[in-house]
Design a protein around this motif. Structure first.
Motif, PDB file in Angstrom:
ATOM      1  N   SER A 189       6.419 -12.740  -2.070  1.00  0.00           N
ATOM      2  CA  SER A 189       6.218 -14.185  -1.998  1.00  0.00           C
ATOM      3  C   SER A 189       4.735 -14.464  -1.818  1.00  0.00           C
ATOM      4  CB  SER A 189       7.002 -14.785  -0.829  1.00  0.00           C
ATOM      5  OG  SER A 189       8.387 -14.547  -0.977  1.00  0.00           O
ATOM      6  N   PHE A 190       4.205 -15.468  -2.512  1.00  0.00           N
ATOM      7  CA  PHE A 190       2.794 -15.807  -2.436  1.00  0.00           C
ATOM      8  C   PHE A 190       2.625 -17.102  -1.651  1.00  0.00           C
ATOM      9  CE2 PHE A 190       3.342 -13.130  -6.075  1.00  0.00           C
ATOM     10  CZ  PHE A 190       2.250 -12.303  -6.047  1.00  0.00           C
ATOM     11  N   GLY A 191       1.728 -17.060  -0.655  1.00  0.00           N
ATOM     12  CA  GLY A 191       1.451 -18.241   0.141  1.00  0.00           C
ATOM     13  C   GLY A 191       0.101 -18.820  -0.208  1.00  0.00           C
ATOM     14  N   LYS A 192      -0.153 -20.021   0.243  1.00  0.00           N
ATOM     15  CA  LYS A 192      -1.404 -20.706  -0.078  1.00  0.00           C
ATOM     16  C   LYS A 192      -2.608 -19.982   0.503  1.00  0.00           C
ATOM     17  CE  LYS A 192      -3.573 -25.260   0.206  1.00  0.00           C
ATOM     18  NZ  LYS A 192      -3.446 -26.650   0.684  1.00  0.00           N
ATOM     19  N   ASP A 193      -2.457 -19.408   1.698  1.00  0.00           N
ATOM     20  CA  ASP A 193      -3.575 -18.780   2.371  1.00  0.00           C
ATOM     21  C   ASP A 193      -3.590 -17.263   2.234  1.00  0.00           C
ATOM     22  OD1 ASP A 193      -1.267 -18.571   3.823  1.00  0.00           O
ATOM     23  OD2 ASP A 193      -2.265 -18.589   5.774  1.00  0.00           O
ATOM     24  N   THR A 194      -2.647 -16.693   1.530  1.00  0.00           N
ATOM     25  CA  THR A 194      -2.592 -15.252   1.387  1.00  0.00           C
ATOM     26  C   THR A 194      -2.326 -14.871  -0.059  1.00  0.00           C
ATOM     27  OG1 THR A 194      -0.230 -15.192   1.880  1.00  0.00           O
ATOM     28  CG2 THR A 194      -1.735 -14.856   3.723  1.00  0.00           C
ATOM     29  N   MET A 195      -2.840 -13.720  -0.450  1.00  0.00           N
ATOM     30  CA  MET A 195      -2.582 -13.222  -1.792  1.00  0.00           C
ATOM     31  C   MET A 195      -1.169 -12.657  -1.871  1.00  0.00           C
ATOM     32  SD  MET A 195      -4.655 -10.328  -3.936  1.00  0.00           S
ATOM     33  CE  MET A 195      -6.123 -11.340  -3.902  1.00  0.00           C
ATOM     34  N   MET A 196      -0.747 -11.978  -0.825  1.00  0.00           N
ATOM     35  CA  MET A 196       0.586 -11.388  -0.801  1.00  0.00           C
ATOM     36  C   MET A 196       1.150 -11.581   0.598  1.00  0.00           C
ATOM     37  SD  MET A 196       1.822  -7.526  -1.804  1.00  0.00           S
ATOM     38  CE  MET A 196       0.628  -6.766  -0.711  1.00  0.00           C
ATOM     39  N   ASN A 224      16.756  -0.549   3.468  1.00  0.00           N
ATOM     40  CA  ASN A 224      15.336  -0.304   3.656  1.00  0.00           C
ATOM     41  C   ASN A 224      14.544  -1.591   3.439  1.00  0.00           C
ATOM     42  OD1 ASN A 224      15.717   2.406   4.158  1.00  0.00           O
ATOM     43  ND2 ASN A 224      15.558   2.979   2.014  1.00  0.00           N
ATOM     44  N   LYS A 225      13.597  -1.826   4.341  1.00  0.00           N
ATOM     45  CA  LYS A 225      12.798  -3.041   4.277  1.00  0.00           C
ATOM     46  C   LYS A 225      11.318  -2.694   4.390  1.00  0.00           C
ATOM     47  CE  LYS A 225      16.425  -5.777   4.352  1.00  0.00           C
ATOM     48  NZ  LYS A 225      16.800  -6.640   3.194  1.00  0.00           N
ATOM     49  N   LEU A 226      10.505  -3.391   3.628  1.00  0.00           N
ATOM     50  CA  LEU A 226       9.056  -3.251   3.713  1.00  0.00           C
ATOM     51  C   LEU A 226       8.443  -4.641   3.680  1.00  0.00           C
ATOM     52  CD1 LEU A 226       6.361  -1.701   3.590  1.00  0.00           C
ATOM     53  CD2 LEU A 226       6.619  -1.656   1.102  1.00  0.00           C
ATOM     54  N   ASN A 227       7.708  -4.995   4.718  1.00  0.00           N
ATOM     55  CA  ASN A 227       7.070  -6.306   4.802  1.00  0.00           C
ATOM     56  C   ASN A 227       5.558  -6.136   4.866  1.00  0.00           C
ATOM     57  OD1 ASN A 227       9.508  -8.129   5.180  1.00  0.00           O
ATOM     58  ND2 ASN A 227       9.803  -6.649   6.805  1.00  0.00           N
ATOM     59  N   VAL A 228       4.848  -6.878   4.047  1.00  0.00           N
ATOM     60  CA  VAL A 228       3.395  -6.787   3.979  1.00  0.00           C
ATOM     61  C   VAL A 228       2.793  -8.185   3.984  1.00  0.00           C
ATOM     62  CG1 VAL A 228       1.430  -5.989   2.640  1.00  0.00           C
ATOM     63  CG2 VAL A 228       3.528  -4.642   2.661  1.00  0.00           C
ATOM     64  N   ILE A 229       1.771  -8.375   4.800  1.00  0.00           N
ATOM     65  CA  ILE A 229       1.029  -9.635   4.806  1.00  0.00           C
ATOM     66  C   ILE A 229      -0.448  -9.313   4.595  1.00  0.00           C
ATOM     67  CG2 ILE A 229       0.363 -11.674   6.126  1.00  0.00           C
ATOM     68  CD1 ILE A 229       2.969 -11.454   7.641  1.00  0.00           C
ATOM     69  N   CYS A 230      -1.067  -9.962   3.619  1.00  0.00           N
ATOM     70  CA  CYS A 230      -2.490  -9.800   3.352  1.00  0.00           C
ATOM     71  C   CYS A 230      -3.181 -11.146   3.456  1.00  0.00           C
ATOM     72  CB  CYS A 230      -2.722  -9.207   1.954  1.00  0.00           C
ATOM     73  SG  CYS A 230      -2.075  -7.542   1.741  1.00  0.00           S
ATOM     74  N   ASN A 231      -4.479 -11.122   3.708  1.00  0.00           N
ATOM     75  CA  ASN A 231      -5.230 -12.373   3.694  1.00  0.00           C
ATOM     76  C   ASN A 231      -5.710 -12.681   2.285  1.00  0.00           C
ATOM     77  OD1 ASN A 231      -7.451 -10.727   3.239  1.00  0.00           O
ATOM     78  ND2 ASN A 231      -8.154 -10.809   5.357  1.00  0.00           N
ATOM     79  N   SER A 232      -6.474 -13.742   2.132  1.00  0.00           N
ATOM     80  CA  SER A 232      -6.897 -14.177   0.799  1.00  0.00           C
ATOM     81  C   SER A 232      -7.857 -13.198   0.138  1.00  0.00           C
ATOM     82  CB  SER A 232      -7.549 -15.550   0.885  1.00  0.00           C
ATOM     83  OG  SER A 232      -8.662 -15.512   1.763  1.00  0.00           O
ATOM     84  N   LYS A 233      -8.445 -12.293   0.937  1.00  0.00           N
ATOM     85  CA  LYS A 233      -9.343 -11.278   0.382  1.00  0.00           C
ATOM     86  C   LYS A 233      -8.597 -10.017  -0.028  1.00  0.00           C
ATOM     87  CE  LYS A 233     -13.265 -12.792   3.197  1.00  0.00           C
ATOM     88  NZ  LYS A 233     -14.255 -12.383   4.229  1.00  0.00           N
TER      89      LYS A 233
END
Length: 297
Positions: free
Chosen positions: A181-188, A200-209
């Protein structure tokens, strides 16, 4: 796996933006580096930033130890194209060869240990999602529409929000299902995959960079072995990784195999090169330090 004082070090995305990337920059290093030691390996560079040779010390259980000596071959443009690895400093008994591939801009994208068939890819994660955004996200689509694309290896579904922007990317392959899912403030913002087990679950949060902020996973194998991992990352004002917290439990039905609950802080010098780590283990209240000696011209 990339890398004057104001030049920022990019640790997670490994995104090399410079078209004239050197061996120094590809190792997340800045400035006139002469030598750098990390994790049992010492790299030596010339004044142009080319890797001239490296020595790797390998240990197993404090019993077996050997060194590997590298000889690098460059093309006419001073770009490294091959590395021959030997057993000792006589450079007579060769172990294996490493070959390098570059993109159209001349940035390293892959290294392959030929005889051992080991491939290390560069610019993998972040550019992959950039390609997704470029192909599916920058084009305007109907609100809440879904685009379906079939490939030989998987099926891709893309849905869009009320502004026609990419909101969900879903890839279903023969062994795994990936959702992002893509958010306004994050790339992923969120990814999900199923491998070996649908739980099995994998959750990843990245910032805009494209820098990793949080990673968590739950893995369960058919024989009921289970692992839980949670990692969180903090960066300073210059974008350098400042702190990483890790929690992990690895166990089977009857007992815990391994657990980890620690905080890692990273130390940099005036060139923003990583020169040390401090590992604080919460369960034992002990602190361990790793030093990465560096020498400049």
């Amino acid at each position: 796996m990339k890398y004057v004082v104001t030049l920022l070090l990019v640790l997670v995305s490994t995104n090399l933006l410079a078209t004239d990337a050197t061996d120094v920059s590809m190792r997340n290093l800045n400035g006139p580096v002469k030598s750098y030691s990390k994790d049992g390996e010492t790299f030596y560079f010339d004044k142009s930033g080319n890797l001239t040779h490296a020595i790797r010390s390998t240990k197993f259980d404090l019993i077996f130890k050997w060194n590997e000596y590298y000889i690098h071959i460059f093309d006419k443009k001073k770009k490294r194209i091959k590395t021959n690895v030997f057993k000792d400093s006589s450079f007579k008994d060769q172990l294996y060869t490493i070959e390098y591939k570059y993109d159209k801009k001349g940035v390293l994208k892959e290294s392959k240990e030929v005889e051992r068939d080991v491939v290390s890819n560069y610019n993998v994660t972040t550019p992959f999602w950039k390609d997704v955004l470029s192909k599916y996200g920058r084009k305007k689509h109907k609100p809440n529409s879904v685009i379906k694309e079939i490939h030989k290896t998987d099926t891709i579904y893309c849905s869009y929000n009320e502004r026609g922007e990419l909101a969900l990317y879903k890839s279903i392959g023969p062994v795994a299902c990936v959702e992002v899912s893509f958010g306004k403030d994050t790339m992923m913002r969120f990814s999900n995959f199923h491998l070996l087990n649908e739980n099995n679950k994998l959750n990843v949060i990245c910032n805009s960079k494209g820098q990793l902020l949080e990673y968590s996973s739950f893995m369960e194998t058919p024989n009921a072995d289970t692992s839980i991992t949670i990692e969180r990352y903090k960066y300073n004002d210059q974008g350098l990784l400042e702190e990483k917290s890790i929690y992990g439990d690895y166990y089977n039905v009857t007992y815990t195999i391994h657990d980890m609950d620690c905080i890692i802080t990273y130390k940099y010098d005036l060139w923003n090169n990583l020169v040390g780590e401090e590992w604080y283990h919460k369960n034992t209240k002990q602190t361990n330090r790793k030093d990465y000696p560096i020498e400049y011209y």
